[in-house]
Design a protein around this motif. Structure first.
Motif, short mmCIF file in Angstrom:
data_model
loop_
_atom_site.label_atom_id
_atom_site.label_comp_id
_atom_site.label_asym_id
_atom_site.label_seq_id
_atom_site.Cartn_x
_atom_site.Cartn_y
_atom_site.Cartn_z
N MET A 1 0.84 -1.17 0.00
CA MET A 1 0.00 0.00 0.00
C MET A 1 0.89 1.24 0.00
SD MET A 1 -3.07 -1.29 0.07
CE MET A 1 -4.39 -0.40 0.84
N VAL A 2 0.39 2.29 -0.62
CA VAL A 2 1.13 3.54 -0.72
C VAL A 2 0.15 4.71 -0.59
CG1 VAL A 2 0.98 3.59 -3.25
CG2 VAL A 2 2.80 4.81 -2.10
N TYR A 3 0.61 5.75 0.08
CA TYR A 3 -0.21 6.97 0.19
C TYR A 3 0.08 7.86 -1.01
CZ TYR A 3 -1.98 6.16 4.86
OH TYR A 3 -2.64 5.66 5.93
N VAL A 4 -0.98 8.36 -1.62
CA VAL A 4 -0.86 9.28 -2.75
C VAL A 4 -1.76 10.48 -2.53
CG1 VAL A 4 -0.23 7.51 -4.44
CG2 VAL A 4 -2.64 8.06 -4.07
N LYS A 5 -1.36 11.61 -3.09
CA LYS A 5 -2.17 12.82 -3.01
C LYS A 5 -2.98 12.93 -4.29
CE LYS A 5 -1.87 17.75 -2.14
NZ LYS A 5 -0.94 18.87 -1.89
N LEU A 6 -4.28 13.09 -4.15
CA LEU A 6 -5.17 13.17 -5.31
C LEU A 6 -5.10 14.53 -5.97
CD1 LEU A 6 -8.31 11.47 -3.73
CD2 LEU A 6 -6.57 10.40 -5.18
N GLU A 7 -5.01 14.53 -7.29
CA GLU A 7 -5.00 15.75 -8.09
C GLU A 7 -6.42 16.19 -8.44
OE1 GLU A 7 -2.19 17.46 -8.85
OE2 GLU A 7 -1.02 15.98 -7.74
N SER A 8 -7.36 15.25 -8.38
CA SER A 8 -8.76 15.55 -8.65
C SER A 8 -9.63 14.63 -7.79
CB SER A 8 -9.09 15.35 -10.14
OG SER A 8 -8.86 14.03 -10.53
N ASP A 9 -10.92 14.92 -7.71
CA ASP A 9 -11.83 14.10 -6.91
C ASP A 9 -11.81 12.67 -7.41
OD1 ASP A 9 -12.48 16.49 -5.70
OD2 ASP A 9 -14.46 16.64 -6.63
N TRP A 10 -12.01 11.72 -6.48
CA TRP A 10 -12.01 10.30 -6.84
C TRP A 10 -12.95 9.56 -5.91
CZ3 TRP A 10 -9.29 6.29 -3.85
CH2 TRP A 10 -9.37 5.03 -4.43
N THR A 11 -13.74 8.65 -6.46
CA THR A 11 -14.61 7.79 -5.68
C THR A 11 -14.02 6.39 -5.68
OG1 THR A 11 -16.54 9.12 -6.28
CG2 THR A 11 -16.96 6.91 -5.42
N ASP A 12 -13.73 5.88 -4.48
CA ASP A 12 -13.09 4.57 -4.37
C ASP A 12 -14.09 3.44 -4.61
OD1 ASP A 12 -14.46 4.08 -1.94
OD2 ASP A 12 -12.77 4.74 -0.72
N GLY A 13 -13.61 2.22 -4.56
CA GLY A 13 -14.44 1.05 -4.82
C GLY A 13 -15.56 0.84 -3.82
N ASP A 14 -15.47 1.46 -2.64
CA ASP A 14 -16.51 1.36 -1.63
C ASP A 14 -17.54 2.47 -1.75
OD1 ASP A 14 -15.36 -0.93 -0.46
OD2 ASP A 14 -14.03 0.31 0.77
N GLY A 15 -17.39 3.34 -2.76
CA GLY A 15 -18.33 4.43 -2.97
C GLY A 15 -18.03 5.68 -2.15
N VAL A 16 -16.85 5.72 -1.51
CA VAL A 16 -16.46 6.89 -0.72
C VAL A 16 -15.77 7.89 -1.64
CG1 VAL A 16 -15.07 7.72 1.20
CG2 VAL A 16 -16.19 5.48 1.35
N THR A 17 -16.27 9.13 -1.66
CA THR A 17 -15.69 10.17 -2.49
C THR A 17 -14.60 10.90 -1.72
OG1 THR A 17 -17.74 10.46 -3.72
CG2 THR A 17 -16.15 12.27 -3.81
N HIS A 18 -13.43 11.03 -2.35
CA HIS A 18 -12.29 11.72 -1.78
C HIS A 18 -12.02 12.96 -2.63
CE1 HIS A 18 -11.36 8.11 0.59
NE2 HIS A 18 -11.69 7.44 -0.50
N PRO A 19 -11.97 14.14 -2.01
CA PRO A 19 -11.75 15.37 -2.79
C PRO A 19 -10.29 15.54 -3.20
CG PRO A 19 -11.96 15.90 -0.47
CD PRO A 19 -12.23 14.42 -0.60
N ALA A 20 -10.08 16.32 -4.24
CA ALA A 20 -8.72 16.65 -4.67
C ALA A 20 -7.97 17.22 -3.48
CB ALA A 20 -8.77 17.67 -5.81
N GLY A 21 -6.69 16.84 -3.37
CA GLY A 21 -5.85 17.30 -2.27
C GLY A 21 -5.77 16.30 -1.13
N ASP A 22 -6.73 15.37 -1.05
CA ASP A 22 -6.68 14.34 -0.02
C ASP A 22 -5.55 13.36 -0.30
OD1 ASP A 22 -8.74 15.11 1.63
OD2 ASP A 22 -10.00 13.36 1.23
N SER A 23 -5.00 12.78 0.76
CA SER A 23 -4.05 11.68 0.63
C SER A 23 -4.80 10.40 0.96
CB SER A 23 -2.87 11.86 1.57
OG SER A 23 -2.07 12.93 1.16
N VAL A 24 -4.66 9.41 0.10
CA VAL A 24 -5.33 8.14 0.30
C VAL A 24 -4.33 7.00 0.20
CG1 VAL A 24 -7.59 8.94 -0.51
CG2 VAL A 24 -5.97 8.01 -2.14
N ASP A 25 -4.64 5.89 0.86
CA ASP A 25 -3.80 4.70 0.85
C ASP A 25 -4.36 3.74 -0.20
OD1 ASP A 25 -1.82 2.94 1.67
OD2 ASP A 25 -2.95 2.20 3.39
N VAL A 26 -3.57 3.43 -1.22
CA VAL A 26 -4.04 2.55 -2.30
C VAL A 26 -3.03 1.46 -2.58
CG1 VAL A 26 -5.43 4.36 -3.39
CG2 VAL A 26 -3.06 4.05 -4.09
N ASP A 27 -3.50 0.38 -3.20
CA ASP A 27 -2.59 -0.68 -3.61
C ASP A 27 -1.99 -0.34 -4.98
OD1 ASP A 27 -4.47 -1.38 -5.63
OD2 ASP A 27 -5.43 -2.83 -4.31
#
Length: 69
Positions: A1-27
């Motif tokens: 897993m790696v943390y990345v900073k989102l450049e734009s909004d993204w909705t993950d596989g669980d339906g959770v929306t993450h706004p641009a600028g958020d850091s998320v943990d992804v495979d």
């Protein structure tokens, strides 16, 4: 897993929306998909603690080689 900073909004596989600028943990597979879609960029930084990536930068591997010294 790696943390990345989102450049734009993204909705993950669980339906959770993450706004641009958020850091998320992804495979690795999700990271590749996000890069292909332009949601994250190669040099976006955004480690969990807000620091930039400090890992390899395209140079040859300098870690263990699988042989015992």
């Amino acid at each position: 897993m790696v943390y990345v900073k989102l450049e734009s909004d993204w909705t993950d596989g669980d339906g959770v929306t993450h706004p641009a600028g958020d850091s998320v943990d992804v495979d690795a597979a999700t990271l590749a998909m996000l890069q292909a879609q332009g949601v994250v960029s190669e040099g976006s930084g955004g480690g969990k603690d807000g620091t930039d990536w400090a890992g390899p930068t395209g140079t040859d591997w300098a870690g263990p080689t699988g042989t015992n010294p």
